[in-house]
Design a protein around this motif. Structure first.
Motif, PDB file in Angstrom:
ATOM      1  N   GLU A 272      -1.078 -12.474   7.782  1.00  0.00           N
ATOM      2  CA  GLU A 272      -0.604 -11.536   6.755  1.00  0.00           C
ATOM      3  C   GLU A 272      -0.168 -12.237   5.481  1.00  0.00           C
ATOM      4  OE1 GLU A 272       2.808  -8.886   7.664  1.00  0.00           O
ATOM      5  OE2 GLU A 272       1.444  -7.997   9.128  1.00  0.00           O
ATOM      6  N   VAL A 273       0.509 -13.391   5.617  1.00  0.00           N
ATOM      7  CA  VAL A 273       1.121 -14.029   4.446  1.00  0.00           C
ATOM      8  C   VAL A 273       0.184 -15.000   3.742  1.00  0.00           C
ATOM      9  CG1 VAL A 273       3.429 -13.779   5.440  1.00  0.00           C
ATOM     10  CG2 VAL A 273       2.194 -15.946   5.736  1.00  0.00           C
ATOM     11  N   HIS A 274      -0.979 -15.283   4.323  1.00  0.00           N
ATOM     12  CA  HIS A 274      -1.912 -16.196   3.651  1.00  0.00           C
ATOM     13  C   HIS A 274      -2.158 -15.814   2.194  1.00  0.00           C
ATOM     14  CE1 HIS A 274      -5.948 -17.186   2.184  1.00  0.00           C
ATOM     15  NE2 HIS A 274      -5.835 -18.333   2.837  1.00  0.00           N
ATOM     16  N   PRO A 275      -2.471 -14.535   1.870  1.00  0.00           N
ATOM     17  CA  PRO A 275      -2.739 -14.192   0.466  1.00  0.00           C
ATOM     18  C   PRO A 275      -1.534 -14.417  -0.448  1.00  0.00           C
ATOM     19  CG  PRO A 275      -3.562 -12.475   1.934  1.00  0.00           C
ATOM     20  CD  PRO A 275      -2.706 -13.374   2.761  1.00  0.00           C
ATOM     21  N   LEU A 276      -0.321 -14.239   0.082  1.00  0.00           N
ATOM     22  CA  LEU A 276       0.870 -14.442  -0.747  1.00  0.00           C
ATOM     23  C   LEU A 276       1.011 -15.916  -1.129  1.00  0.00           C
ATOM     24  CD1 LEU A 276       4.317 -12.779  -0.090  1.00  0.00           C
ATOM     25  CD2 LEU A 276       4.142 -15.108  -0.975  1.00  0.00           C
ATOM     26  N   ILE A 277       0.849 -16.799  -0.145  1.00  0.00           N
ATOM     27  CA  ILE A 277       0.918 -18.237  -0.434  1.00  0.00           C
ATOM     28  C   ILE A 277      -0.173 -18.621  -1.421  1.00  0.00           C
ATOM     29  CG2 ILE A 277       0.613 -20.531   0.581  1.00  0.00           C
ATOM     30  CD1 ILE A 277       1.882 -19.350   3.166  1.00  0.00           C
ATOM     31  N   GLN A 278      -1.377 -18.162  -1.171  1.00  0.00           N
ATOM     32  CA  GLN A 278      -2.524 -18.462  -2.029  1.00  0.00           C
ATOM     33  C   GLN A 278      -2.270 -18.005  -3.466  1.00  0.00           C
ATOM     34  OE1 GLN A 278      -6.915 -17.369  -1.070  1.00  0.00           O
ATOM     35  NE2 GLN A 278      -6.052 -15.628  -2.160  1.00  0.00           N
ATOM     36  N   ASP A 279      -1.815 -16.761  -3.643  1.00  0.00           N
ATOM     37  CA  ASP A 279      -1.698 -16.203  -4.987  1.00  0.00           C
ATOM     38  C   ASP A 279      -0.495 -16.772  -5.738  1.00  0.00           C
ATOM     39  OD1 ASP A 279      -3.899 -14.798  -4.256  1.00  0.00           O
ATOM     40  OD2 ASP A 279      -2.974 -12.816  -4.337  1.00  0.00           O
ATOM     41  N   PHE A 280       0.595 -17.072  -5.032  1.00  0.00           N
ATOM     42  CA  PHE A 280       1.752 -17.677  -5.686  1.00  0.00           C
ATOM     43  C   PHE A 280       1.367 -19.034  -6.271  1.00  0.00           C
ATOM     44  CE2 PHE A 280       5.656 -20.193  -5.811  1.00  0.00           C
ATOM     45  CZ  PHE A 280       6.559 -19.311  -6.391  1.00  0.00           C
ATOM     46  N   GLU A 281       0.580 -19.790  -5.525  1.00  0.00           N
ATOM     47  CA  GLU A 281       0.160 -21.100  -6.011  1.00  0.00           C
ATOM     48  C   GLU A 281      -0.931 -20.979  -7.072  1.00  0.00           C
ATOM     49  OE1 GLU A 281       1.382 -23.681  -2.047  1.00  0.00           O
ATOM     50  OE2 GLU A 281      -0.732 -23.479  -2.557  1.00  0.00           O
ATOM     51  N   GLY A 302      -8.780 -11.906 -12.575  1.00  0.00           N
ATOM     52  CA  GLY A 302      -7.782 -11.501 -13.561  1.00  0.00           C
ATOM     53  C   GLY A 302      -6.742 -10.571 -12.964  1.00  0.00           C
ATOM     54  N   ALA A 303      -7.188  -9.571 -12.226  1.00  0.00           N
ATOM     55  CA  ALA A 303      -6.258  -8.630 -11.595  1.00  0.00           C
ATOM     56  C   ALA A 303      -5.408  -9.311 -10.527  1.00  0.00           C
ATOM     57  CB  ALA A 303      -7.042  -7.470 -10.991  1.00  0.00           C
ATOM     58  N   GLN A 304      -6.019 -10.236  -9.807  1.00  0.00           N
ATOM     59  CA  GLN A 304      -5.290 -10.986  -8.784  1.00  0.00           C
ATOM     60  C   GLN A 304      -4.135 -11.776  -9.416  1.00  0.00           C
ATOM     61  OE1 GLN A 304      -7.952 -13.620  -6.718  1.00  0.00           O
ATOM     62  NE2 GLN A 304      -6.449 -14.281  -5.207  1.00  0.00           N
ATOM     63  N   LEU A 305      -4.400 -12.429 -10.544  1.00  0.00           N
ATOM     64  CA  LEU A 305      -3.359 -13.186 -11.216  1.00  0.00           C
ATOM     65  C   LEU A 305      -2.330 -12.278 -11.873  1.00  0.00           C
ATOM     66  CD1 LEU A 305      -5.469 -16.100 -12.756  1.00  0.00           C
ATOM     67  CD2 LEU A 305      -4.002 -16.160 -10.727  1.00  0.00           C
ATOM     68  N   ASP A 306      -2.762 -11.098 -12.337  1.00  0.00           N
ATOM     69  CA  ASP A 306      -1.794 -10.118 -12.858  1.00  0.00           C
ATOM     70  C   ASP A 306      -0.767  -9.775 -11.781  1.00  0.00           C
ATOM     71  OD1 ASP A 306      -3.053  -9.948 -15.340  1.00  0.00           O
ATOM     72  OD2 ASP A 306      -4.180  -8.126 -14.831  1.00  0.00           O
ATOM     73  N   ARG A 307      -1.243  -9.458 -10.603  1.00  0.00           N
ATOM     74  CA  ARG A 307      -0.332  -9.079  -9.510  1.00  0.00           C
ATOM     75  C   ARG A 307       0.540 -10.254  -9.092  1.00  0.00           C
ATOM     76  NH1 ARG A 307      -5.238  -6.779  -7.811  1.00  0.00           N
ATOM     77  NH2 ARG A 307      -5.566  -8.473  -6.299  1.00  0.00           N
ATOM     78  N   ALA A 308      -0.024 -11.459  -9.158  1.00  0.00           N
ATOM     79  CA  ALA A 308       0.716 -12.641  -8.711  1.00  0.00           C
ATOM     80  C   ALA A 308       1.926 -12.944  -9.580  1.00  0.00           C
ATOM     81  CB  ALA A 308      -0.218 -13.855  -8.689  1.00  0.00           C
ATOM     82  N   GLN A 309       1.953 -12.433 -10.813  1.00  0.00           N
ATOM     83  CA  GLN A 309       3.102 -12.699 -11.692  1.00  0.00           C
ATOM     84  C   GLN A 309       4.391 -12.135 -11.117  1.00  0.00           C
ATOM     85  OE1 GLN A 309       2.242 -14.798 -14.277  1.00  0.00           O
ATOM     86  NE2 GLN A 309       0.229 -14.533 -13.312  1.00  0.00           N
ATOM     87  N   ALA A 310       4.303 -11.130 -10.258  1.00  0.00           N
ATOM     88  CA  ALA A 310       5.500 -10.495  -9.705  1.00  0.00           C
ATOM     89  C   ALA A 310       6.003 -11.171  -8.437  1.00  0.00           C
ATOM     90  CB  ALA A 310       5.217  -9.017  -9.414  1.00  0.00           C
ATOM     91  N   LEU A 311       5.256 -12.105  -7.893  1.00  0.00           N
ATOM     92  CA  LEU A 311       5.687 -12.774  -6.669  1.00  0.00           C
ATOM     93  C   LEU A 311       6.896 -13.663  -6.936  1.00  0.00           C
ATOM     94  CD1 LEU A 311       2.201 -13.817  -5.224  1.00  0.00           C
ATOM     95  CD2 LEU A 311       3.655 -11.918  -4.469  1.00  0.00           C
ATOM     96  N   THR A 312       7.795 -13.745  -5.961  1.00  0.00           N
ATOM     97  CA  THR A 312       9.012 -14.536  -6.130  1.00  0.00           C
ATOM     98  C   THR A 312       8.983 -15.781  -5.260  1.00  0.00           C
ATOM     99  OG1 THR A 312      10.226 -13.446  -4.337  1.00  0.00           O
ATOM    100  CG2 THR A 312      10.285 -12.398  -6.532  1.00  0.00           C
ATOM    101  N   ALA A 313       9.787 -16.751  -5.646  1.00  0.00           N
ATOM    102  CA  ALA A 313       9.899 -17.971  -4.850  1.00  0.00           C
ATOM    103  C   ALA A 313      10.456 -17.667  -3.463  1.00  0.00           C
ATOM    104  CB  ALA A 313      10.785 -18.980  -5.570  1.00  0.00           C
ATOM    105  N   ALA A 314      11.338 -16.684  -3.365  1.00  0.00           N
ATOM    106  CA  ALA A 314      11.896 -16.322  -2.062  1.00  0.00           C
ATOM    107  C   ALA A 314      10.807 -15.786  -1.134  1.00  0.00           C
ATOM    108  CB  ALA A 314      13.002 -15.283  -2.231  1.00  0.00           C
ATOM    109  N   GLN A 315       9.912 -14.951  -1.661  1.00  0.00           N
ATOM    110  CA  GLN A 315       8.796 -14.448  -0.859  1.00  0.00           C
ATOM    111  C   GLN A 315       7.894 -15.609  -0.405  1.00  0.00           C
ATOM    112  OE1 GLN A 315       7.448 -11.697  -3.970  1.00  0.00           O
ATOM    113  NE2 GLN A 315       7.490 -10.058  -2.436  1.00  0.00           N
ATOM    114  N   TYR A 316       7.631 -16.505  -1.318  1.00  0.00           N
ATOM    115  CA  TYR A 316       6.782 -17.659  -1.034  1.00  0.00           C
ATOM    116  C   TYR A 316       7.406 -18.535   0.049  1.00  0.00           C
ATOM    117  CZ  TYR A 316       4.480 -22.194  -2.010  1.00  0.00           C
ATOM    118  OH  TYR A 316       3.804 -23.388  -1.925  1.00  0.00           O
ATOM    119  N   ASP A 317       8.699 -18.805  -0.072  1.00  0.00           N
ATOM    120  CA  ASP A 317       9.372 -19.644   0.917  1.00  0.00           C
ATOM    121  C   ASP A 317       9.359 -18.996   2.291  1.00  0.00           C
ATOM    122  OD1 ASP A 317       9.885 -21.452  -1.065  1.00  0.00           O
ATOM    123  OD2 ASP A 317      11.974 -20.848  -1.365  1.00  0.00           O
TER     124      ASP A 317
END
Length: 412
Positions: A272-281, A302-317
């Motif tokens: 489940e979290v693979h895309p979050l790690i991928q997009d945050f980086e 482009g849309a993928q990176l747009d959405r990634a702007q809202a990801l937080t370091a806490a979610q990534y960790d």
């Protein structure tokens, strides 16, 4: 397809010179690529060493990997004509072995999900997969005996399955990523494509300077294999299910012990979290391109990176902790199994060129950092493949099990 081992056998026997072997690849590119779009550019007058364990082997280099003698354009107009000053470490290693980095192979933009111009060599109405689109197609079309790709989600295994070639995504960081455009530094992994399992085993052993990887005949002849459907990732279609069943039966016929394997909950969470790690980086790795060329980026990225702007370091960790828990538990899984057998893709290459296919059966294993091999399953119609996975560092084991099944499939 061009076999690396066969070419080297002919060269060592004096029936073929390295220059003639490279000329064969050049002729195949000239003849076949106009209808495929697998090659971005090639060296018209390559330096061909006369010595070395890979002398005479023309190699395709995915166009996110730096080459000093050819442009590296990332599948994007942003980098049109860009010439790095130095080769990537992997290209330097190939040259040291006598190989010839002959051509840059087409990639989706920045190795993302927007399709490249390449078509499937088996049917141009179907995708070759991605992001290593040109790499897989070039090997499948018999233009190159060896080619480099990268995988962040499923970009080695999926196109290899769609195009019907052998490929390995090795253990994380077995091969150096210096000089390769980053999408996700926790996931990006170099991979190799070839005509057969022995071809990629030989190439990986040489490139990684680990001869034991190619000791395919020295592994267990009765490997314990876990048959894993990855239920948390959804279902594959009937053709893929039949290919997996055929591979499992072939493994049993070859002496393997095949047991159903259901992965526990931590693996579903890691998937489940693979895309979050991928997009945050990716948000950080492609920060300059996003800030200065947002309108030039293709629509999906482009849309993928747009959405990634809202990801937080806490979610990534938190996502990284989930991945770490699954990796720890995978050690227990491999105390009971020598290899895992699972789907490479959801089915055959989809019709149409608007998508590179679904990486759902690949992304967990990329996150786990373990070696994954695509094993083509013979049959009619567009190609199908299955995936053989071993413990971290067990690249030789994954290749040995894949080779065992491949031999059994050829006999059946």
């Amino acid at each position: 397809m061009l076999s690396l081992i066969e070419l080297r056998t002919r060269i060592e026997a004096g029936r073929l010179t390295p220059r003639q072997a490279v000329a064969e690849a050049q002729a195949a590119i000239a003849e076949r690529d106009p209808g495929l779009g697998a090659i971005v550019c090639s060296d018209p007058d390559p330096v061909v060493p006369g010595e070395g364990p890979l002398a005479g082997i023309a190699v395709g280099i995915k166009d996110i990997i730096d080459t000093a003698h050819l442009p590296t354009q990332m599948g994007s107009s942003i980098y049109a004509g860009w010439r790095p000053r130095a080769d990537a470490a992997i290209v330097s290693r190939l040259k040291a072995l006598g190989a010839v980095p002959l051509a840059k192979t087409a990639t989706t933009a920045f190795a993302g999900l927007d399709p490249a111009r390449t078509v499937n060599p088996h049917d141009p109405a179907h995708t070759p997969g991605g992001s290593s689109s040109g790499t897989a197609a070039a090997v499948a079309a018999g233009m190159l005996p060896l080619a480099l790709g990268t995988q962040t989600g499923g970009s080695v295994i999926r196109p290899a399955a769609f195009c019907g070639v052998a490929a390995i995504k090795p253990s994380f960081r077995l091969l150096p990523m210096v000089g390769v455009k980053t999408f996700s530094w926790a996931l990006d992994t170099l991979g190799l494509f070839g005509a057969s399992i022995p071809d990629i085993a030989r190439a990986l052993a040489l490139i990684a300077d680990r001869p034991e990887i190619d000791a395919s005949g020295e592994g267990s002849r009765s490997p314990r294999i876990g048959l894993c459907l990855q239920g948390f990732a959804g279902e594959a279609d009937a053709d893929a299910a039949e290919a997996l069943s055929r591979a499992a039966r072939a493994a049993e016929a070859a002496g393997a012990v095949v047991t159903d394997l259901t992965l526990p909950e931590p693996f579903a969470r890691a998937w489940e979290v693979h895309p979050l790690i991928q997009d945050f980086e990716a948000r950080q790795a492609l920060a300059w391109e996003y800030a200065t060329h947002r309108d030039t980026l293709p629509p999906v990225l482009g849309a993928q990176l747009d959405r990634a702007q809202a990801l937080t370091a806490a979610q990534y960790d938190d996502a990284r902790r989930s991945a770490h828990r699954a990796r720890r538990q995978l050690k227990d899984v491999f105390s009971e199994f020598d290899a895992i057998l699972t789907y490479s893709t959801t089915g055959r290459a989809p019709r149409g060129l608007g998508s590179t296919g679904d990486p759902r059966f690949n992304r967990l294993w990329t996150l786990m950092g373990v070696p994954c091999v695509n094993l083509p399953v013979p049959g009619d119609g567009l190609p199908l493949g299955v995936q053989v996975i071993a413990r971290f560092g067990g690249d030789g084991q994954a290749l040995a099990v894949a080779g065992l099944i491949a031999t059994a499939l050829a006999r059946s």
